[in-house]
Write a protein that holds these residues in place. Structure first.
Motif, PDB file in Angstrom:
ATOM      1  N   LEU A 136       0.863  -1.189   0.000  1.00 22.98           N
ATOM      2  CA  LEU A 136       0.000   0.000   0.000  1.00 22.98           C
ATOM      3  C   LEU A 136       0.895   1.233   0.000  1.00 22.98           C
ATOM      4  CD1 LEU A 136      -3.059   0.773   2.263  1.00 22.98           C
ATOM      5  CD2 LEU A 136      -1.065   2.297   2.295  1.00 22.98           C
ATOM      6  N   SER A 177       0.741   5.461   0.262  1.00 24.83           N
ATOM      7  CA  SER A 177      -0.085   6.643   0.556  1.00 24.83           C
ATOM      8  C   SER A 177       0.283   7.772  -0.388  1.00 24.83           C
ATOM      9  CB  SER A 177       0.156   7.106   1.991  1.00 24.83           C
ATOM     10  OG  SER A 177      -0.357   6.164   2.882  1.00 24.83           O
ATOM     11  N   ASP A 227      -3.570   4.593  -1.131  1.00 29.20           N
ATOM     12  CA  ASP A 227      -4.183   5.126   0.085  1.00 29.20           C
ATOM     13  C   ASP A 227      -4.068   6.643  -0.003  1.00 29.20           C
ATOM     14  OD1 ASP A 227      -5.151   5.131   2.812  1.00 29.20           O
ATOM     15  OD2 ASP A 227      -3.102   5.642   3.397  1.00 29.20           O
ATOM     16  N   LYS A 233      -4.087  10.318   1.486  1.00 30.62           N
ATOM     17  CA  LYS A 233      -3.860  10.944   2.793  1.00 30.62           C
ATOM     18  C   LYS A 233      -3.114  12.245   2.584  1.00 30.62           C
ATOM     19  CE  LYS A 233      -2.022   8.121   5.570  1.00 30.62           C
ATOM     20  NZ  LYS A 233      -1.213   7.109   6.231  1.00 30.62           N
ATOM     21  N   LYS A 275     -10.198   4.719   7.267  1.00 33.00           N
ATOM     22  CA  LYS A 275      -9.676   4.555   8.624  1.00 33.00           C
ATOM     23  C   LYS A 275      -9.654   5.895   9.347  1.00 33.00           C
ATOM     24  CE  LYS A 275      -5.019   4.375   6.677  1.00 33.00           C
ATOM     25  NZ  LYS A 275      -5.017   3.984   5.287  1.00 33.00           N
ATOM     26  N   LEU A 335      -4.703  -1.814  11.219  1.00 31.04           N
ATOM     27  CA  LEU A 335      -3.430  -1.239  10.790  1.00 31.04           C
ATOM     28  C   LEU A 335      -2.639  -0.837  12.025  1.00 31.04           C
ATOM     29  CD1 LEU A 335      -1.438   0.193   8.722  1.00 31.04           C
ATOM     30  CD2 LEU A 335      -2.853   2.234   9.027  1.00 31.04           C
ATOM     31  N   ASP A 354       0.448   1.413  13.153  1.00 34.45           N
ATOM     32  CA  ASP A 354       1.173   2.547  12.571  1.00 34.45           C
ATOM     33  C   ASP A 354       1.756   3.378  13.710  1.00 34.45           C
ATOM     34  OD1 ASP A 354       2.174   4.387  10.738  1.00 34.45           O
ATOM     35  OD2 ASP A 354       0.242   4.895   9.863  1.00 34.45           O
ATOM     36  N   LYS A 362       5.583  10.970  13.576  1.00 36.57           N
ATOM     37  CA  LYS A 362       6.338  10.635  12.364  1.00 36.57           C
ATOM     38  C   LYS A 362       7.737  11.238  12.366  1.00 36.57           C
ATOM     39  CE  LYS A 362       3.274   8.015  10.390  1.00 36.57           C
ATOM     40  NZ  LYS A 362       3.545   6.585  10.197  1.00 36.57           N
ATOM     41  N   GLY A 401       4.776   2.407   9.620  1.00 43.64           N
ATOM     42  CA  GLY A 401       5.549   3.112  10.644  1.00 43.64           C
ATOM     43  C   GLY A 401       6.942   3.430  10.152  1.00 43.64           C
ATOM     44  N   ARG A 402       7.047   4.395   9.239  1.00 49.20           N
ATOM     45  CA  ARG A 402       8.337   4.860   8.696  1.00 49.20           C
ATOM     46  C   ARG A 402       9.232   3.686   8.319  1.00 49.20           C
ATOM     47  NH1 ARG A 402      11.247   7.868  12.314  1.00 49.20           N
ATOM     48  NH2 ARG A 402      12.333   8.988  10.691  1.00 49.20           N
ATOM     49  N   LEU A 403       8.626   2.752   7.611  1.00 52.26           N
ATOM     50  CA  LEU A 403       9.365   1.547   7.208  1.00 52.26           C
ATOM     51  C   LEU A 403      10.488   1.911   6.241  1.00 52.26           C
ATOM     52  CD1 LEU A 403       6.258  -0.717   6.429  1.00 52.26           C
ATOM     53  CD2 LEU A 403       7.581  -0.628   8.566  1.00 52.26           C
ATOM     54  N   ALA A 444       2.329  -1.034   4.494  1.00 59.44           N
ATOM     55  CA  ALA A 444       1.877   0.309   4.105  1.00 59.44           C
ATOM     56  C   ALA A 444       3.018   1.316   4.244  1.00 59.44           C
ATOM     57  CB  ALA A 444       0.708   0.721   4.988  1.00 59.44           C
ATOM     58  N   VAL A 445       3.275   2.065   3.183  1.00 58.39           N
ATOM     59  CA  VAL A 445       4.368   3.041   3.213  1.00 58.39           C
ATOM     60  C   VAL A 445       3.935   4.406   2.690  1.00 58.39           C
ATOM     61  CG1 VAL A 445       6.196   1.300   2.921  1.00 58.39           C
ATOM     62  CG2 VAL A 445       5.245   2.429   0.908  1.00 58.39           C
ATOM     63  N   ARG A 446       4.568   5.403   3.245  1.00 56.13           N
ATOM     64  CA  ARG A 446       4.579   6.749   2.664  1.00 56.13           C
ATOM     65  C   ARG A 446       6.053   7.178   2.570  1.00 56.13           C
ATOM     66  NH1 ARG A 446       2.408  11.036  -0.321  1.00 56.13           N
ATOM     67  NH2 ARG A 446       3.932  12.669  -0.003  1.00 56.13           N
ATOM     68  N   SER A 447       6.713   7.289   3.723  1.00 53.76           N
ATOM     69  CA  SER A 447       8.093   7.798   3.726  1.00 53.76           C
ATOM     70  C   SER A 447       8.976   7.071   2.710  1.00 53.76           C
ATOM     71  CB  SER A 447       8.705   7.656   5.119  1.00 53.76           C
ATOM     72  OG  SER A 447       7.934   8.338   6.077  1.00 53.76           O
ATOM     73  N   ARG A 471       8.412  11.997   4.141  1.00 53.29           N
ATOM     74  CA  ARG A 471       7.007  11.768   3.782  1.00 53.29           C
ATOM     75  C   ARG A 471       6.307  13.003   3.217  1.00 53.29           C
ATOM     76  NH1 ARG A 471       2.862  11.857   7.671  1.00 53.29           N
ATOM     77  NH2 ARG A 471       2.310   9.716   7.176  1.00 53.29           N
TER      78      ARG A 471
HETATM   79  O1  LIG Z   1      -0.562   4.091   5.832  1.00 54.47           O
HETATM   80  C1  LIG Z   1       0.619   4.176   6.095  1.00 54.47           C
HETATM   81  C2  LIG Z   1       1.344   5.423   6.303  1.00 54.47           C
HETATM   82  O2  LIG Z   1       1.113   6.303   5.261  1.00 54.47           O
HETATM   83  C3  LIG Z   1       2.772   5.192   6.564  1.00 54.47           C
HETATM   84  O3  LIG Z   1       3.485   6.400   6.499  1.00 54.47           O
HETATM   85  P1  LIG Z   1       5.053   6.377   6.824  1.00 54.47           P
HETATM   86  O4  LIG Z   1       5.688   5.376   5.937  1.00 54.47           O
HETATM   87  O5  LIG Z   1       5.494   7.775   6.536  1.00 54.47           O
HETATM   88  O6  LIG Z   1       5.137   6.017   8.266  1.00 54.47           O
END
Ligand SMILES: O=C[C@H](O)COP(=O)(O)O
Length: 263
Positions: free
Chosen positions: A17, A19, A38, A40, A98, A163, A165, A169, A201-203, A220-223, A231
């Motif tokens: 996933l 974001s 996702d 956000k 969510k 989830l 998380d 951040k 979680g900032r994977l 799930a990633v964003r960063s 991020r």
């Molecule tokens: O849904 C997951 C988050 O967007 C994760 O964000 P992150 O990778 O910056 O912690």
């Protein structure tokens, strides 16, 4: 309504996933191989709710892309943010939503508050939606209920999944808060209730590979999908592709170790 991401009991790898905050980022995520989009707004917190018009434009862009069947989910901020605000109707393409539970750790009625906000979104939409419960691993920073209480409430209130998380951040990542054994235990609890487990979680790429060997259904990633792992920077197709490679790398290693082991 069948759950869109049933728990993976067949040993297939977790889904990636990503974001995104704009239609442009959605296109990059799709090009890089994201398996779930996702929506956000990372400027508004861990589960920052996007502006409704941004959400609609991303859904439109995803629907017009070559991978128009890609599931699209949305983060709707924190439950307490909706006390004074009116929910908006979610687009039809949104398969799951969510809402965070920060600030509700001391509230005896947090389940009811959460259910009321969920219901108000469904009323605005005119149809039900699958919900994903979010348990913050840094629950002291978040002031949220415990992970175990949220996991139980997710099952009791019909959520499709849970989830894990981080709320803060700027420090800490998933494995600073939770061991692989604890993750596997939570996955077992969710799976036995017919629900999926997602982990975030900032994977970094190493975390992603490590997760691919655990019974997690969604990573799930964003960063990690952004320039310089920041991020707030744009998602790039290259970073998304690297995340996907890391996710598949762990699975392949596990498979070959298994194949090599004596019968
Ligand atoms: O849904 C997951 C988050 O967007 C994760 O964000 P992150 O990778 O910056 O912690």
């Amino acid at each position: 309504m069948p759950y869109p991401f049933p728990p993976s009991l067949s040993g297939e790898p977790p889904r990636l996933l990503v974001s995104v905050r704009s239609a442009l980022e959605a296109a990059s995520a799709i090009e890089g191989g994201a398996e779930i989009l996702d929506v956000k707004d990372p400027d508004r917190g861990s589960l920052g709710c996007p502006a409704p018009d941004t959400l609609f434009s991303i859904c439109q862009a995803a629907g017009a892309s070559p991978r128009r069947d890609l599931p699209v989910t949305v983060a709707l901020g924190e439950c307490l943010e909706w006390t004074e605000q009116t929910p908006f109707p979610l687009p039809g393409q949104i398969t799951m939503a969510k809402i965070g539970l920060s600030g509700l750790g001391e509230s005896a009625g947090w389940r009811d508050q959460w259910l009321r906000v969920r219901q108000r979104f469904e009323d605005e939409r005119g149809t039900g939606i699958h919900w994903v419960a979010v348990a913050y691993l840094d629950q002291d920073d978040a002031g949220s209920p415990s992970i175990d209480d949220i996991a139980g409430a997710a099952i009791d209130t019909g959520c499709a999944g849970l989830l894990l998380d981080t709320f803060n951040k700027s420090s800490g990542r998933l494995f600073d808060h939770v061991s692989p054994e604890r993750l596997a235990g939570l996955a077992g609890r969710m799976h036995s209730g017919g629900r999926f487990l997602a982990a975030a979680g900032r994977l970094n790429l190493e975390d992603i590979t490590r997760l691919s060997t655990l019974p997690v259904d969604v990573v799930a990633v964003r960063s990690a999908a952004c320039e310089k792992a920041d991020r707030r920077s744009p998602v790039t197709s290259r970073h998304v592709a690297e995340c996907l490679t890391s996710l598949r790398a762990g699975g392949r290693q596990a498979a070959s170790a298994h194949e090599k082991s004596p019968a």
